[in-house]
Design a protein around this motif. Structure first.
Motif, PDB file in Angstrom:
ATOM      1  N   PHE A 180      40.171 -10.583  34.349  1.00 54.84           N
ATOM      2  CA  PHE A 180      39.692 -11.567  33.374  1.00 54.84           C
ATOM      3  C   PHE A 180      38.163 -11.529  33.342  1.00 54.84           C
ATOM      4  N   VAL A 181      37.611 -10.840  32.362  1.00 56.09           N
ATOM      5  CA  VAL A 181      36.167 -10.643  32.260  1.00 56.09           C
ATOM      6  C   VAL A 181      35.591 -11.564  31.183  1.00 56.09           C
ATOM      7  N   ILE A 182      34.506 -12.244  31.518  1.00 60.45           N
ATOM      8  CA  ILE A 182      33.854 -13.128  30.548  1.00 60.45           C
ATOM      9  C   ILE A 182      32.377 -12.774  30.437  1.00 60.45           C
ATOM     10  N   GLY A 183      31.800 -13.083  29.275  1.00 59.00           N
ATOM     11  CA  GLY A 183      30.403 -12.775  29.024  1.00 59.00           C
ATOM     12  C   GLY A 183      29.461 -13.813  29.600  1.00 59.00           C
ATOM     13  N   SER A 184      28.185 -13.495  29.605  1.00 61.42           N
ATOM     14  CA  SER A 184      27.159 -14.392  30.111  1.00 61.42           C
ATOM     15  C   SER A 184      27.162 -15.703  29.325  1.00 61.42           C
ATOM     16  N   GLY A 185      27.214 -16.818  30.052  1.00 64.87           N
ATOM     17  CA  GLY A 185      27.193 -18.124  29.408  1.00 64.87           C
ATOM     18  C   GLY A 185      28.550 -18.639  28.975  1.00 64.87           C
ATOM     19  N   ASP A 186      29.592 -17.808  29.062  1.00 65.31           N
ATOM     20  CA  ASP A 186      30.936 -18.232  28.665  1.00 65.31           C
ATOM     21  C   ASP A 186      31.585 -19.064  29.769  1.00 65.31           C
ATOM     22  N   ASP A 187      32.454 -19.969  29.362  1.00 58.72           N
ATOM     23  CA  ASP A 187      33.240 -20.778  30.296  1.00 58.72           C
ATOM     24  C   ASP A 187      34.668 -20.255  30.279  1.00 58.72           C
ATOM     25  N   GLU A 188      35.181 -19.854  31.438  1.00 60.88           N
ATOM     26  CA  GLU A 188      36.514 -19.247  31.474  1.00 60.88           C
ATOM     27  C   GLU A 188      37.599 -20.195  30.964  1.00 60.88           C
ATOM     28  N   LYS A 189      37.366 -21.518  31.071  1.00 63.38           N
ATOM     29  CA  LYS A 189      38.360 -22.484  30.593  1.00 63.38           C
ATOM     30  C   LYS A 189      38.443 -22.510  29.068  1.00 63.38           C
ATOM     31  N   GLU A 190      37.408 -22.015  28.406  1.00 59.49           N
ATOM     32  CA  GLU A 190      37.376 -22.048  26.945  1.00 59.49           C
ATOM     33  C   GLU A 190      37.793 -20.716  26.323  1.00 59.49           C
ATOM     34  N   ILE A 191      38.016 -19.713  27.140  1.00 60.88           N
ATOM     35  CA  ILE A 191      38.444 -18.400  26.631  1.00 60.88           C
ATOM     36  C   ILE A 191      39.929 -18.468  26.304  1.00 60.88           C
ATOM     37  N   GLU A 192      40.299 -18.012  25.124  1.00 54.22           N
ATOM     38  CA  GLU A 192      41.703 -18.035  24.708  1.00 54.22           C
ATOM     39  C   GLU A 192      42.540 -17.134  25.608  1.00 54.22           C
ATOM     40  N   LYS A 193      43.579 -17.719  26.189  1.00 56.01           N
ATOM     41  CA  LYS A 193      44.518 -16.954  27.012  1.00 56.01           C
ATOM     42  C   LYS A 193      45.929 -17.211  26.509  1.00 56.01           C
ATOM     43  N   GLU A 194      46.682 -16.156  26.369  1.00 57.71           N
ATOM     44  CA  GLU A 194      48.033 -16.265  25.822  1.00 57.71           C
ATOM     45  C   GLU A 194      49.001 -16.817  26.869  1.00 57.71           C
ATOM     46  N   ASP A 195      50.081 -17.450  26.395  1.00 51.77           N
ATOM     47  CA  ASP A 195      51.066 -18.042  27.296  1.00 51.77           C
ATOM     48  C   ASP A 195      51.724 -17.010  28.200  1.00 51.77           C
ATOM     49  N   SER A 196      51.803 -15.768  27.716  1.00 52.35           N
ATOM     50  CA  SER A 196      52.491 -14.725  28.477  1.00 52.35           C
ATOM     51  C   SER A 196      51.617 -14.080  29.546  1.00 52.35           C
ATOM     52  N   VAL A 197      50.331 -14.469  29.614  1.00 50.52           N
ATOM     53  CA  VAL A 197      49.419 -13.912  30.614  1.00 50.52           C
ATOM     54  C   VAL A 197      49.543 -14.694  31.910  1.00 50.52           C
ATOM     55  N   LYS A 198      49.945 -14.006  32.962  1.00 50.25           N
ATOM     56  CA  LYS A 198      50.146 -14.650  34.263  1.00 50.25           C
ATOM     57  C   LYS A 198      48.793 -14.954  34.907  1.00 50.25           C
ATOM     58  N   PRO A 199      48.579 -16.201  35.377  1.00 56.27           N
ATOM     59  CA  PRO A 199      47.312 -16.550  36.040  1.00 56.27           C
ATOM     60  C   PRO A 199      47.065 -15.660  37.258  1.00 56.27           C
ATOM     61  N   LEU A 200      45.807 -15.292  37.469  1.00 52.36           N
ATOM     62  CA  LEU A 200      45.457 -14.462  38.618  1.00 52.36           C
ATOM     63  C   LEU A 200      45.204 -15.322  39.851  1.00 52.36           C
ATOM     64  N   ALA A 201      44.784 -16.559  39.609  1.00 53.14           N
ATOM     65  CA  ALA A 201      44.513 -17.475  40.710  1.00 53.14           C
ATOM     66  C   ALA A 201      44.999 -18.864  40.326  1.00 53.14           C
ATOM     67  N   ILE A 202      45.571 -19.583  41.269  1.00 53.75           N
ATOM     68  CA  ILE A 202      46.058 -20.929  41.018  1.00 53.75           C
ATOM     69  C   ILE A 202      45.007 -21.928  41.519  1.00 53.75           C
ATOM     70  N   GLY A 203      44.429 -22.660  40.579  1.00 48.46           N
ATOM     71  CA  GLY A 203      43.469 -23.687  40.960  1.00 48.46           C
ATOM     72  C   GLY A 203      42.097 -23.179  41.335  1.00 48.46           C
ATOM     73  N   GLY A 204      41.859 -21.870  41.186  1.00 44.12           N
ATOM     74  CA  GLY A 204      40.557 -21.305  41.535  1.00 44.12           C
ATOM     75  C   GLY A 204      39.986 -20.483  40.399  1.00 44.12           C
ATOM     76  N   LYS A 205      38.794 -19.987  40.613  1.00 45.84           N
ATOM     77  CA  LYS A 205      38.127 -19.188  39.596  1.00 45.84           C
ATOM     78  C   LYS A 205      38.726 -17.786  39.559  1.00 45.84           C
ATOM     79  N   GLU A 206      39.107 -17.325  38.371  1.00 49.09           N
ATOM     80  CA  GLU A 206      39.689 -15.991  38.265  1.00 49.09           C
ATOM     81  C   GLU A 206      38.850 -15.048  37.406  1.00 49.09           C
ATOM     82  N   SER A 207      37.749 -15.536  36.858  1.00 46.34           N
ATOM     83  CA  SER A 207      36.948 -14.710  35.951  1.00 46.34           C
ATOM     84  C   SER A 207      35.961 -13.824  36.698  1.00 46.34           C
ATOM     85  N   VAL A 208      35.579 -12.750  35.992  1.00 47.53           N
ATOM     86  CA  VAL A 208      34.614 -11.771  36.502  1.00 47.53           C
ATOM     87  C   VAL A 208      33.511 -11.619  35.450  1.00 47.53           C
ATOM     88  N   ALA A 209      32.265 -11.542  35.884  1.00 49.20           N
ATOM     89  CA  ALA A 209      31.141 -11.438  34.955  1.00 49.20           C
ATOM     90  C   ALA A 209      31.085 -10.060  34.299  1.00 49.20           C
TER      91      ALA A 209
END
Length: 383
Positions: A180-209
């Motif tokens: 899960f890669v996000i751009g500079s200044g982006d908030d991972e909670k605001e990035i559109e994620k599809e229902d079929s995408v399995k979370p990489l982390a439960i309750g923690g940060k899963e994004s990569v810069a």
């Protein structure tokens, strides 16, 4: 080099109990024809090749047919990595033998930097991996450098940082990563994620810069199912080639083709045709039955009234109902309070009608007669 970037094939996937195998076969045929038309030389698969870590026999056979056709019939190279749905160990099987045939698959990090060199191209393979796995695998290096590897961002800062230390700027450098890669200044909670995408982390940060990949000439990403760039045009998700949830129903699926060299970068998106559309319908039973749509579409239906045996009745018209729900406005419900003292004085028909109406069900005369017969049978048994 003409390259096709694929991701998230999820071969063998079932959506609400419906197998996607036949749809996937159709998509693979479209991939073959696109490869021939655009003279693709190399196919990159950025993870989630299978949908499960232990794939079915049917899924295994389909992947075997797919890869065999690409290499033996179309004579092109395939470079692939594992995703969070895959079993790294299974995908690594016979890797060295397959590489001699032009099929390069990396499931596990046997070494920190995994590079494949072809002509003037260097491909850096970074399959999905958890922080815990990397800490254990490269414990000595991490301790010597006093590094903290607790998040996915820490993990890829470490791995991508090692890869970019010795990049040869005279060559074309391409990275493959599943995450899960996000751009500079982006908030991972605001990035559109599809229902079929399995979370990489439960309750923690899963994004990569994204910044860890900007030194590469192109980064082929997998994990998110929408075909999109991050911020840079050269750091992109291919997206899944099939709609795997109703959250993807409005996505236009496509095949990503890049024509790249040191002084060249052209990108094309080739639209994929759905075997069956994904459609959401909401309304009364009569409205749903009269809808002007493909009767073989994948459907998510929400009824605004309760209907006895609704699924079987709907299936008399629609063959592939994946989801069925009932959403009745509270103002339409009827609530009556019958005390235990007076309930024996109320006709059974009225009680049944009140009960049915309280949940939005309308009982017709035929159904009422059937209910009476059932109640009479129960009374006879009880007596």
């Amino acid at each position: 080099m003409k390259i096709m970037h694929l991701g998230d094939l999820h071969i063998g996937k079932k959506v609400n109990g419906y197998s996607m195998i036949e749809n996937q076969k159709d998509i693979l045929k479209q991939i073959y024809s696109t490869i021939l038309k655009y003279k693709v030389e190399t196919v990159l698969i950025a993870g989630d090749i299978y949908d499960r870590s232990v794939p079915s026999e049917e899924a295994t056979q389909l992947l075997d047919d797919f890869l065999s056709h690409l290499i033996n019939v179309l004579n092109i190279r395939v470079i692939a990595i594992s995703g969070n749905h895959d079993s790294p160990t299974r995908l690594d099987f016979s890797g060295e033998i397959l590489a001699k045939q032009g099929l390069y698959i990396l499931g596990e990090y046997k070494k920190l930097v995994n590079k494949i060199s072809i002509n003037n191209f260097d491909f850096y393979l970074m399959p999905f991996v958890t922080p815990a796995t990397i800490r254990k695998k490269f414990e000595t290096i991490i301790e010597e450098r006093e590094l903290v590897i607790s998040t996915y961002d820490d993990t890829m800062k470490f791995i991508a940082g090692e890869a970019t230390k010795n990049l040869d700027s005279s060559r074309v450098n391409i990275a493959l990563y599943h995450g899960f890669v996000i751009g500079s200044g982006d908030d991972e909670k605001e990035i559109e994620k599809e229902d079929s995408v399995k979370p990489l982390a439960i309750g923690g940060k899963e994004s990569v810069a994204e910044k860890y990949f900007l030194d590469f000439d192109y980064t082929a990403l997998g994990h998110l199912h929408g075909n999109r760039k991050v911020k840079s045009e050269r750091v992109r998700y291919a997206g899944s080639p099939i709609k795997y949830s109703f959250s993807e129903k409005n996505q236009k699926k496509s095949l990503t083709i890049i024509d790249i060299d040191k002084d060249k970068f052209d990108l094309e998106q080739i639209e994929i045709k759905d075997r069956y559309p994904m459609i959401e319908l909401k309304g009364t039973f009569e409205e749903i039955m009269k809808a002007n749509i493909d009767c073989n579409a994948y459907l998510k239906i929400t009824l605004t009234e309760s209907v006895l045996d609704a699924m079987n009745k709907l299936r008399s018209r629609y063959s592939q109902i994946m989801e069925l729900g009932i959403e009745i406005p509270t103002t339409d419900s009827i609530h009556k309070d019958h005390s235990s003292k007076e309930i024996h004085n109320i006709p059974i028909d009225e009680l049944l009608e009140d009960l049915a109406q309280s949940v939005g069900v309308k009982i017709n005369s035929e159904e009422m007669e059937q209910l009476r017969n059932i109640l009479n049978e129960i009374k006879e048994v009880a007596l």
